[in-house]
Design an enzyme around this catalytic site. Structure first.
Site, PDB file in Angstrom:
ATOM      1  N   ALA A 161      83.186  97.883  70.473  1.00 28.45           N
ATOM      2  CA  ALA A 161      83.814  96.559  70.537  1.00 28.45           C
ATOM      3  C   ALA A 161      83.277  95.669  69.420  1.00 28.45           C
ATOM      4  O   ALA A 161      83.844  95.629  68.321  1.00 28.45           O
ATOM      5  CB  ALA A 161      83.574  95.937  71.911  1.00 28.45           C
ATOM      6  N   ARG A 162      82.173  94.978  69.669  1.00 25.74           N
ATOM      7  CA  ARG A 162      81.510  94.138  68.674  1.00 25.74           C
ATOM      8  C   ARG A 162      80.008  94.258  68.886  1.00 25.74           C
ATOM      9  O   ARG A 162      79.533  94.264  70.030  1.00 25.74           O
ATOM     10  CB  ARG A 162      81.932  92.665  68.802  1.00 25.74           C
ATOM     11  CG  ARG A 162      83.359  92.377  68.375  1.00 25.74           C
ATOM     12  CD  ARG A 162      83.561  92.537  66.875  1.00 25.74           C
ATOM     13  NE  ARG A 162      84.922  92.205  66.453  1.00 25.74           N
ATOM     14  CZ  ARG A 162      85.916  93.064  66.385  1.00 25.74           C
ATOM     15  NH1 ARG A 162      85.725  94.329  66.759  1.00 25.74           N
ATOM     16  NH2 ARG A 162      87.112  92.692  65.963  1.00 25.74           N
ATOM     17  N   GLU A 186      75.978  93.717  60.739  1.00 34.87           N
ATOM     18  CA  GLU A 186      76.472  94.863  59.984  1.00 34.87           C
ATOM     19  C   GLU A 186      77.054  94.350  58.674  1.00 34.87           C
ATOM     20  O   GLU A 186      77.421  93.171  58.574  1.00 34.87           O
ATOM     21  CB  GLU A 186      77.532  95.638  60.765  1.00 34.87           C
ATOM     22  CG  GLU A 186      78.802  94.870  61.032  1.00 34.87           C
ATOM     23  CD  GLU A 186      79.808  95.669  61.855  1.00 34.87           C
ATOM     24  OE1 GLU A 186      80.985  95.688  61.452  1.00 34.87           O
ATOM     25  OE2 GLU A 186      79.440  96.263  62.879  1.00 34.87           O
ATOM     26  N   HIS A 222      82.263 101.478  61.909  1.00 33.83           N
ATOM     27  CA  HIS A 222      83.191 100.410  62.292  1.00 33.83           C
ATOM     28  C   HIS A 222      84.518 100.558  61.522  1.00 33.83           C
ATOM     29  O   HIS A 222      84.892  99.663  60.761  1.00 33.83           O
ATOM     30  CB  HIS A 222      82.590  99.033  62.033  1.00 33.83           C
ATOM     31  CG  HIS A 222      83.347  97.933  62.741  1.00 33.83           C
ATOM     32  ND1 HIS A 222      82.843  96.654  62.858  1.00 33.83           N
ATOM     33  CD2 HIS A 222      84.556  97.911  63.342  1.00 33.83           C
ATOM     34  CE1 HIS A 222      83.693  95.889  63.514  1.00 33.83           C
ATOM     35  NE2 HIS A 222      84.744  96.634  63.834  1.00 33.83           N
TER      36      HIS A 222
END
Length: 265
Positions: free
Chosen positions: A213-214, A242, A265
């Site tokens: 997700a995050r 990140e 990601h």
């Protein structure tokens, strides 16, 4: 172009350069690039910021709203891809696929070591967030023979029944019961560091946490400490922080831990 729009395509533009470039444009389309207040204030004709992705946490929505700039996104566009990645990470962790590949590339054969795996059949999968991605994960979990429990602020008993999952009243309840927890909530003020050291301490020894997700949803310092202590395994597609760029050096102590499995990601 087919709609009669004049399009300027500059995918390598850095976020900090946007304020100096945005003035002539009415619409800004971004993928993961940060759209800060400086960018929004640098144009008097910008009308729409469109994120080609699910979340809008990379955009200063408050400033956009104050300036009358609409913000939109593309929810669900990559739901199946993310759900598939969840199971790619899960199976890679359980079967230690990266270690298998590394050993073979080093011309080492270790059948005895790599025949060990817990398997995922009949394990309990905890799903936090039952939006479009969470629902795709639930669908695939059935094929793997997983028992699914779930939590979401919007999850009613009726909705849980329709999804074929067991409803948990709290996030704590998911972490207490699950062998595997996968996160699928949007990043908002009330979900930032939703997963704390206290939640991680509730997991069974050897449990698996998946986050696609995050990164900011998890207290990464707490997760790093739990991984260092050997209490769990984690599969991360997102980190906090990140790199904002598509290609960059990335140094974080969590990357050196053998029970951390990650993608970009």
């Amino acid at each position: 172009i087919e709609l009669g729009c004049e399009v300027t395509y500059k995918p390598t533009t850095k976020a900090e350069d946007l304020p100096g470039l945005i003035a002539p444009f009415k619409i800004l389309v971004v993928r993961s690039k940060q759209v800060a207040a400086d960018t929004l204030k640098a144009s008097d004709q910008l009308a729409l910021v469109l994120r080609a992705g699910a979340g809008v946490n990379t955009i200063d929505v408050k400033t956009a709203s104050a300036r009358g700039v609409f913000v939109s996104n593309c929810p669900g566009k990559n739901s199946i891809a993310v759900a598939e990645l969840v199971f790619a990470l899960l199976l890679a962790i359980d079967r230690r696929i990266p270690e298998n590949v590394a050993a073979l590339r080093a011309h080492k054969w270790n059948k005895k070591e790599f025949s060990k795996a817990d398997g995922v059949f009949d394990k309990t999968l905890g799903v936090i967030g039952v939006g479009q991605i969470g629902r795709e994960v639930i669908t695939r979990a059935r094929a793997f023979g997983l028992r699914v429990i779930a939590w979401s602020r919007s999850l009613t008993p009726e909705k849980a029944k329709s999804l074929g999952v067991e409803r948990c009243e709290t996030v704590d309840g998911v972490f207490r019961q699950a062998d595997i927890v996968t996160l699928h909530v949007a990043l908002k003020p009330d979900t930032r560091k939703l997963v704390t050291a206290g939640h991680l301490a509730l997991l069974k020894p050897g449990a698996i946490l998946i986050n696609t997700a995050r990164g900011e949803i998890v207290d990464q310092a707490a997760l790093r400490a739990a991984l260092q202590a050997g209490k769990l395994r984690a599969g991360l597609d997102v980190f906090d922080p990140e790199p904002a760029e598509s290609f960059a050096d990335f140094s974080d102590p969590i990357l050196d831990l053998p029970n951390l499995y990650g993608t970009h990601h």
